[in-house]
Motif scaffolding. Structure first.
Motif, PDB file in Angstrom:
ATOM      1  N   GLY A  57      53.080  48.203  38.403  1.00 27.64           N
ATOM      2  CA  GLY A  57      52.333  49.408  38.730  1.00 27.64           C
ATOM      3  C   GLY A  57      50.857  49.131  38.925  1.00 27.64           C
ATOM      4  O   GLY A  57      50.405  47.979  38.988  1.00 27.64           O
ATOM      5  N   ASP A  58      50.095  50.219  39.034  1.00 31.69           N
ATOM      6  CA  ASP A  58      48.661  50.111  39.264  1.00 31.69           C
ATOM      7  C   ASP A  58      47.953  49.712  37.977  1.00 31.69           C
ATOM      8  O   ASP A  58      48.269  50.214  36.890  1.00 31.69           O
ATOM      9  N   MET A  59      46.995  48.820  38.142  1.00 31.60           N
ATOM     10  CA  MET A  59      46.232  48.339  37.002  1.00 31.60           C
ATOM     11  C   MET A  59      45.105  49.316  36.662  1.00 31.60           C
ATOM     12  O   MET A  59      44.702  50.152  37.476  1.00 31.60           O
ATOM     13  N   ASP A  60      44.565  49.142  35.471  1.00 25.93           N
ATOM     14  CA  ASP A  60      43.420  49.914  35.034  1.00 25.93           C
ATOM     15  C   ASP A  60      42.224  49.606  35.934  1.00 25.93           C
ATOM     16  O   ASP A  60      41.962  48.442  36.249  1.00 25.93           O
ATOM     17  N   PRO A  61      41.477  50.642  36.393  1.00 20.13           N
ATOM     18  CA  PRO A  61      40.340  50.374  37.295  1.00 20.13           C
ATOM     19  C   PRO A  61      39.306  49.434  36.693  1.00 20.13           C
ATOM     20  O   PRO A  61      38.700  48.628  37.398  1.00 20.13           O
ATOM     21  N   GLY A  62      39.080  49.523  35.385  1.00 15.71           N
ATOM     22  CA  GLY A  62      38.133  48.608  34.756  1.00 15.71           C
ATOM     23  C   GLY A  62      38.586  47.166  34.838  1.00 15.71           C
ATOM     24  O   GLY A  62      37.783  46.246  35.071  1.00 15.71           O
ATOM     25  N   LEU A  63      39.907  46.956  34.666  1.00 11.09           N
ATOM     26  CA  LEU A  63      40.448  45.598  34.762  1.00 11.09           C
ATOM     27  C   LEU A  63      40.348  45.081  36.187  1.00 11.09           C
ATOM     28  O   LEU A  63      40.013  43.913  36.425  1.00 11.09           O
ATOM     29  N   VAL A  64      40.631  45.962  37.158  1.00  8.49           N
ATOM     30  CA  VAL A  64      40.524  45.562  38.559  1.00  8.49           C
ATOM     31  C   VAL A  64      39.084  45.234  38.902  1.00  8.49           C
ATOM     32  O   VAL A  64      38.789  44.303  39.680  1.00  8.49           O
ATOM     33  N   SER A  65      38.143  45.949  38.312  1.00  4.71           N
ATOM     34  CA  SER A  65      36.724  45.673  38.562  1.00  4.71           C
ATOM     35  C   SER A  65      36.339  44.293  38.042  1.00  4.71           C
ATOM     36  O   SER A  65      35.594  43.553  38.701  1.00  4.71           O
ATOM     37  N   LEU A  66      36.841  43.941  36.867  1.00  2.02           N
ATOM     38  CA  LEU A  66      36.559  42.604  36.337  1.00  2.02           C
ATOM     39  C   LEU A  66      37.151  41.526  37.238  1.00  2.02           C
ATOM     40  O   LEU A  66      36.516  40.493  37.500  1.00  2.02           O
ATOM     41  N   ARG A  67      38.351  41.740  37.713  1.00  2.66           N
ATOM     42  CA  ARG A  67      38.979  40.768  38.606  1.00  2.66           C
ATOM     43  C   ARG A  67      38.191  40.635  39.905  1.00  2.66           C
ATOM     44  O   ARG A  67      37.980  39.518  40.402  1.00  2.66           O
ATOM     45  N   GLN A  68      37.751  41.783  40.460  1.00  2.00           N
ATOM     46  CA  GLN A  68      36.991  41.746  41.705  1.00  2.00           C
ATOM     47  C   GLN A  68      35.678  40.990  41.499  1.00  2.00           C
ATOM     48  O   GLN A  68      35.275  40.178  42.346  1.00  2.00           O
ATOM     49  N   GLU A  69      35.003  41.226  40.386  1.00  2.96           N
ATOM     50  CA  GLU A  69      33.745  40.530  40.113  1.00  2.96           C
ATOM     51  C   GLU A  69      33.961  39.027  40.016  1.00  2.96           C
ATOM     52  O   GLU A  69      33.156  38.238  40.521  1.00  2.96           O
ATOM     53  N   PHE A  70      35.056  38.614  39.383  1.00  2.00           N
ATOM     54  CA  PHE A  70      35.339  37.187  39.270  1.00  2.00           C
ATOM     55  C   PHE A  70      35.592  36.557  40.632  1.00  2.00           C
ATOM     56  O   PHE A  70      35.054  35.490  40.957  1.00  2.00           O
ATOM     57  N   LEU A  71      36.392  37.213  41.480  1.00  3.74           N
ATOM     58  CA  LEU A  71      36.697  36.654  42.797  1.00  3.74           C
ATOM     59  C   LEU A  71      35.451  36.609  43.679  1.00  3.74           C
ATOM     60  O   LEU A  71      35.279  35.667  44.474  1.00  3.74           O
ATOM     61  N   LEU A  72      34.578  37.600  43.544  1.00  3.14           N
ATOM     62  CA  LEU A  72      33.333  37.565  44.317  1.00  3.14           C
ATOM     63  C   LEU A  72      32.462  36.388  43.890  1.00  3.14           C
ATOM     64  O   LEU A  72      31.834  35.732  44.734  1.00  3.14           O
ATOM     65  N   ARG A  73      32.439  36.102  42.574  1.00  6.93           N
ATOM     66  CA  ARG A  73      31.660  34.945  42.110  1.00  6.93           C
ATOM     67  C   ARG A  73      32.281  33.636  42.573  1.00  6.93           C
ATOM     68  O   ARG A  73      31.576  32.649  42.798  1.00  6.93           O
ATOM     69  N   VAL A  74      33.599  33.614  42.712  1.00  4.80           N
ATOM     70  CA  VAL A  74      34.259  32.407  43.240  1.00  4.80           C
ATOM     71  C   VAL A  74      33.828  32.168  44.679  1.00  4.80           C
ATOM     72  O   VAL A  74      33.484  31.037  45.074  1.00  4.80           O
ATOM     73  N   LEU A  75      33.836  33.217  45.491  1.00  5.10           N
ATOM     74  CA  LEU A  75      33.420  33.067  46.889  1.00  5.10           C
ATOM     75  C   LEU A  75      31.952  32.666  46.980  1.00  5.10           C
ATOM     76  O   LEU A  75      31.570  31.837  47.824  1.00  5.10           O
ATOM     77  N   THR A  76      31.113  33.213  46.104  1.00  2.00           N
ATOM     78  CA  THR A  76      29.700  32.828  46.095  1.00  2.00           C
ATOM     79  C   THR A  76      29.549  31.350  45.749  1.00  2.00           C
ATOM     80  O   THR A  76      28.769  30.620  46.383  1.00  2.00           O
ATOM     81  N   GLY A  77      30.294  30.900  44.750  1.00  2.00           N
ATOM     82  CA  GLY A  77      30.227  29.481  44.386  1.00  2.00           C
ATOM     83  C   GLY A  77      30.716  28.576  45.491  1.00  2.00           C
ATOM     84  O   GLY A  77      30.150  27.497  45.734  1.00  2.00           O
TER      85      GLY A  77
END
Length: 1213
Positions: A1025-1045
């Motif tokens: 099912g759908d994840m908690d929006p806060g958890l999805v936000s943490l995941r999105q922040e991590f992936l954005l930092r990966v792309l930046t790196g």
């Protein structure tokens, strides 16, 4: 051993070393050296070494480590390890430390003896401090463990609490230089009543309980020796049982209990004299009970005996006085020993030394060792009134070392079942560096005239001296040996004398035979065990005589070139070789009168002596075998075939000997398997020398053909054919395994190989051995696969396989040789070394070696092995994951979750067992391994499991199941759970690669966390099912930092030199697509990731790549707004923030609309990763902006103004 002078010290420990002659011995080597003093003007005044007993069951009774206790002139007492690490330090008194002495636990000899406790005593000029041994032992162990943990963690050492101690102020002596702590003693009733009458008078009364006191003896001056007594376990006066106590200074000081325990005194009782020094507790006064007054004599040292009953005292008059500690009197004195050094040797009576009527327990003897340095002599005296039993001339600058204690940490419970180490007296010679021990036999304590043992030892010494004589008449030797053996009364010494005589090389056989028969004739003077020894030795002597007579004609007729040894040494030494080969023989009585020798192995020299005449054809084999049978030795021994094969005899004679020796077995039924040939086959099967065993088997096979009739040879010859084929296979395998590894490969020990080992190793033993060889050779997977494919092509075309050809060099020649041998072995084992099995075993071997050396990641190197068969990848990968991988994988995940970022080198090594670089490679290998599992699981239903077969001659292999068999028994994996672990492994690998801050387990909900690190075959409750929006936000922040790196690494790769650019760019192109795939799995909008990637690429000046990714973005409006800000930052940097602003740029600013000018001034160019971008790229970016922004967009006009400004700047440039 510790050597100290001034403020410096050297610690020496015992180590095994080899001298120039190759002989090993114990030597003292420097383990630590340095300065011990910490305060200015401080120097070492006394040192002792205390070994601490080990608490492990495997090393009970042995020292675990040694604590070095050092006393300083400042009053400090410090405790060190063998490596010079300070454990604890304590200031007990402000005067210099005079002596340090230790008392350890002693096993009571008699039931009524008081048990003595362990204790460390420190002597000061006017005080005596005692520390309980048990508390000291526990404190030292705790301090050592705490220091080790602090060193491992890199933290500071916590200061340990101070030690508890008793402190006595010794009174009524002018000077004290040495002391001895005797221990706890209990007065008898008579002494108690006598003391009460003297001190309490006529009306004194006595209580029933006897007081326990600690006795201390001091030496010095005024009086010469002093005896002190302190009550134990009570603070009342010692004479509390006396009704009328004399309240005098002497009485109250004598019997006041210790009150100097640390912490008992109040803080205001004594203020410290210096602020930097800790508080020193005052001493409890303790007056001398009595002493030996001598106004002119001054004592120098005191040495207590091991049983605490005697003590030796030296003085400045050159006398050595022996004191009775219990009665307090001097019982003996030696003169002429100025500057003497004392020690004690205590010897226990041996189990076999006492007579049968001797009472138990065993007796003990004490000897006083005196070293007189001015005379250069070391003497040993019997106590109490015994004579001098030994004197040795030594150097005048030696040092007598005597500890007087054993292991600390031992009590009545832990000392049961093992013997305490004896106290040794050692003499150290500084001129030669030699350390000699003093050993005294027990019988020297007995009277020489009345001791039968002393007389027997004298006779044994006389016989030993006689046997050492080179020129000796045989008759005289026989008569003297007979007389000595008959005069010796003690059975053990008589046996020792007989064994010395039998081991002598100069004694003739006739002499040995006559002496042995004489002892058998005098049965009343010989015990039963010695009679059995004489009987067996007489049989051996008779056997040697008979065999030598049978071979007497061989020496004259045999050619000198065919003899293995010359005739004279054979005649002289062979019977001693024969006797030495029977040292481990055991004897059993078949009847009352006959003793039969049972022996398992014989040396090669013995076989040569027994059967040399048979091999040369000069002696009849039947007579030799009959002679051996009479003695109880069977001539049919399994080692015979392999031992005699390499004797210098031609092939024809060896074959005839095999035929003859097999024919001796007359009980063999021709319809059955021959027991003799079965023994020969067993020897060949067990041999680790495959070439020798194969030759012996071929000869024996031919001999069995000649011996048997053709109708009854089927079973025997079939077994020989199987044995020869097995040995041929083992020889080929052993040849491959003996190939040396190439230079720079891991290497390792070459395993031993035999038919028996392969049969007992199971069906996978052959493939496992080859896999270990592949690892030692470090063969590349592609090269190994190419070899096996060529082998398969050769089998299909029935032509010899061609080796893999490479460039001509020595390394290539070695590789081609190894490849040819491997193909040959694979052809001999077509089933056991099929490509699927071999690759599976190679993969398992590599992961086993990786588990031993995790710094090298071999798991990734062997990914190619899973392309062979679709069943093996899932099975082997599942076993690898459960056995080796998941433990370190979970440790890495928990470590990153704990620290919240990519851990550094030290933490990775502590928790995961590898460095940070190896951990990154390991996590990448985990991703590949889990992907292989998922790929294999998708196609496993379409493939049938392979059949495991072995060659016909190796069908009898029994042993543990092979790796492949265990792998095929694995259950199918749960695909969603494997995918879940693969997702976590990818996140961990990404965080380590780009050194990101993240808590990986926090990116999952409770269901996802609980499913991790479970067995891959289990069915877990997975997130849905759908994840908690806060958890999805943490995941999105991590992936954005990966792309930046990743974009930063690409920018660095573009600025790097051309020589290193390839390394920086290799394998990096997959990260954007990987992040998009992760975004899909983690419920993150992929379009957000693409827009961020486009902005980061433009931010770093990578415009061409950004244009490619821009084509995949869906929401162009949002992207346009983001790129518009980035364009403004670039233009603001060009117009306002450059160091050299041009005149056209200033004029352009003046012509710009006020709204645009204000907007540009509000931009922050410092956020750009690469601000210096060519204007052509910025112009192209603005053009793309106008294309993607609709005309009704709120910032469309701003984009047009930007385009106009950029075109003007570009035209002026």
């Amino acid at each position: 051993m510790v050597v100290a002078k001034g403020s410096k010290a050297v610690f020496l420990s015992a180590k095994w070393r080899s001298d120039d002659g190759g002989r090993e011995g114990m030597a003292l080597a420097v383990s630590w050296s340095g300065t011990l003093s910490t305060d200015e003007g401080e120097s070492v005044s006394n040192v002792i070494c205390i070994p601490l007993a080990s608490q492990k069951r495997s090393s009970t009774g042995r020292p675990d480590w040694t604590c070095i206790v050092v006393g300083f002139s400042s009053g400090y007492v410090r405790f060190y390890t063998e490596s010079g690490v300070l454990l604890l330090a304590q200031l007990l008194n402000e005067d210099p430390v005079l002596r340090l002495k230790c008392r350890t636990y002693e096993i009571p000899r008699h039931p009524g003896v008081t048990e003595q406790h362990e204790e460390l005593s420190i002597l000061y000029p006017a005080a005596l401090v005692t520390i309980d041994g048990f508390s000291l032992f526990q404190s030292l162990r705790a301090c050592r463990n705490q220091v080790a943990r602090a060193a491992a963690a890199g933290s500071e050492v916590v200061q340990p609490p101070p030690l508890a101690y008793k402190k006595w102020g010794l009174q009524d002596m002018d000077a004290i230089v040495d002391h001895s702590s005797v221990g706890i003693m209990t007065l008898c009733v008579f002494d108690q009543m006598r003391n009460a009458s003297i001190l309490g008078g006529f009306h004194a009364s006595v209580k029933g309980s006897l007081p326990a006191m600690s006795q201390y003896i001091t030496v010095g001056g005024g009086p010469y020796t002093g005896f002190y007594y302190a009550i134990e376990g009570s603070s009342q006066p010692l004479l509390s049982h006396v009704a009328l106590a004399v309240a005098s200074k002497l009485t109250s000081a004598l019997f006041t209990a210790a009150s100097g325990w640390l912490g008992w005194k109040k803080q205001n009782e004594e203020e410290p004299t210096q602020k930097q020094k800790p508080k020193v507790e005052p001493a409890t006064p303790l007056a001398v009970r009595f002493g030996l007054p001598d106004s002119r004599r001054h004592g120098e040292s005191i040495c207590l005996s091991p049983c605490n009953t005697l003590a030796g005292v030296t003085d400045d008059f050159g006398r050595v006085m022996l004191l009775d500690v219990g009665r307090g009197i001097a019982i003996r004195m030696w003169k002429g020993y100025r500057d003497a050094q004392l020690g004690w040797v205590q010897v226990s009576e041996g189990r076999g030394e006492s007579s049968p009527s001797a009472p138990l327990p065993r007796r003990h003897a004490q000897f006083l060792v005196i070293y007189a340095p001015r005379r250069g002599i070391l003497e040993v005296w019997g106590t109490q009134q015994g004579p001098r039993v030994g004197a040795f001339t030594v150097g005048k600058h030696c040092r007598l070392l005597y500890a007087g204690y054993r292991l600390m940490g031992v009590n009545s419970v832990t000392s049961q079942g093992w013997q305490l180490h004896t106290q040794q007296v050692c003499l150290f010679d500084p001129a030669t560096g030699a350390l000699r021990t003093v050993t005294v036999p027990f019988h020297l304590a007995l009277s020489d005239k009345k001791s039968e043992r002393a007389k027997d030892l004298h006779l044994l010494k006389r016989l030993t001296t006689l046997l050492k004589s080179r020129e000796l008449e045989p008759d005289y030797l026989e008569s003297e040996a007979q007389r000595v053996l008959l005069d010796i009364k003690h059975p053990a010494i008589k046996k020792q004398a007989l064994e010395s005589l039998l081991a002598n090389k100069n004694a003739p056989v006739s002499c040995l035979t006559n002496i042995t028969r004489l002892l058998l004739a005098n049965r009343e003077a010989v015990d039963e065990a010695l009679l059995q020894l004489c009987s067996s030795q007489l049989k051996l002597l008779q056997l040697y005589t008979d065999i030598q007579q049978l071979h007497s004609t061989v020496e004259a007729s045999t050619d000198a070139h065919t003899k293995p040894v010359s005739a004279e040494p054979l005649r002289i030494h062979t019977h001693f070789v024969l006797l030495s080969s029977f040292k481990t023989a055991t004897f059993s009585l078949r009847s009352v009168a006959k003793c039969v020798l049972v022996h398992a192995t014989l040396k090669l020299e013995t076989y040569v002596f027994l059967f040399w005449g048979c091999l040369t054809g000069e002696s009849p084999l039947q007579k030799v075998c009959d002679t051996l049978q009479e003695t109880g030795i069977s001539p049919h021994h399994p080692p015979l075939s392999s031992l005699l094969w390499w004797t210098p005899i031609d092939f024809q004679r060896r074959l005839c000997f095999f035929l003859s020796l097999g024919a001796v077995e007359s009980s063999w039924d021709m319809q059955c398997v021959s027991p003799w040939w079965q023994q020969v086959r067993s020897a060949c099967v067990q041999s680790h020398s495959a070439a020798a065993a194969l030759l012996a088997a071929i000869v024996a096979h031919r001999a069995a053909k000649f011996q048997s009739e053709w109708e009854a040879v089927s079973l025997e010859l079939e077994q020989w054919a199987v044995c020869v084929r097995q040995l041929e296979d083992v020889l080929a395998l052993q040849t491959l395994l003996c190939v040396a590894p190439l230079k720079g490969t891991p290497g390792g020990a070459t395993p031993h190989c035999s038919v028996k080992a392969l049969l007992e190793g199971g069906r996978g033993c052959i493939a496992d051995s080859v896999a270990k060889w592949v690892f030692r050779q470090d063969l590349a997977p592609e090269g190994l696969k190419d070899m096996l494919q060529r082998r398969g092509e050769a089998q299909r075309t029935e032509q010899p396989s061609q080796p893999v050809l490479r460039e001509k060099s020595q390394e290539d020649a070695d590789f081609n040789k190894a490849a040819e041998l491997l193909v040959s072995v694979c052809q001999r084992f077509p089933d056991s070394l099929s490509p699927d099995l071999l690759f599976a075993h190679c993969c398992w071997e590599y992961v086993v070696q990786w588990n031993k050396y995790p710094e090298v990641c071999w798991v990734r190197q062997y990914r190619i092995v899973f392309n062979i068969h679709a069943v093996f990848p899932q099975c082997i990968s599942s076993m690898m994951w459960n056995t080796f991988i998941v433990k370190r994988f979970s440790a890495a995940a928990f470590l990153m979750e704990k620290v919240g970022k990519a851990p550094k080198e030290r933490l990775c090594r502590r928790d995961v067992g590898m460095g940070d670089g190896a951990m990154t490679s390991f996590l990448g290998s985990c991703v590949e391994l889990l992907q292989i599992l998922m790929e294999a699981d998708s196609g496993i239903e379409e493939v049938t499991p392979p059949e495991l077969c072995v060659e016909e001659v190796w069908g009898g292999a029994e042993g543990p199941a092979s790796i492949v068999e265990l792998a095929l028994e694995q259950r199918g994996i749960h695909y969603p759970l494997v995918q879940h672990h693969c997702l976590l492994a990818t996140l961990l690998h990404t965080a380590m690669t780009f050194n990101l801050r993240v808590k990986p387990l926090s990116l999952f909900d409770s269901k996802g966390k609980s499913a991790f690190f479970r067995e891959l075959v289990s069915i877990q409750l997975m997130p849905s099912g759908d994840m908690d929006p806060g958890l999805v936000s943490l995941r999105q922040e991590f992936l954005l930092r990966v792309l930046t790196g990743w974009v930063k690494t690409q920018s660095e790769a573009g600025m790097a030199p051309a020589s290193t650019r390839l390394d920086l760019e290799s394998g990096d192109e997959m990260w954007p697509s990987l992040c998009l795939d992760l975004g899909t799995l983690l419920q993150v909008n992929p379009d957000i990731l693409r827009r961020h990637l486009v902005c980061e690429l433009y931010n770093q000046g990578l415009d061409p790549r950004a244009e490619q990714v821009m084509l995949e973005v869906e929401d162009k409006d949002v992207l346009g707004s983001q790129l518009l800000v980035l364009t403004g930052q670039r233009l603001s940097y060009s117009l306002l923030h450059t160091q050299t602003q041009t005149k056209p740029a200033m004029e352009l600013l003046a012509r710009l609309p006020p709204t645009l000018c204000t907007w540009l001034k509000a931009m922050d160019p410092s956020e750009l990763g690469c601000p210096s971008v060519p204007l052509s790229q910025t112009s192209r970016l603005v053009s793309r902006l106008i294309e993607i922004l609709p005309e009704n967009h709120g910032q469309y006009s701003l984009a047009l103004h930007l385009l106009e400004a950029v075109e003007v700047l570009q035209g002026e440039d």
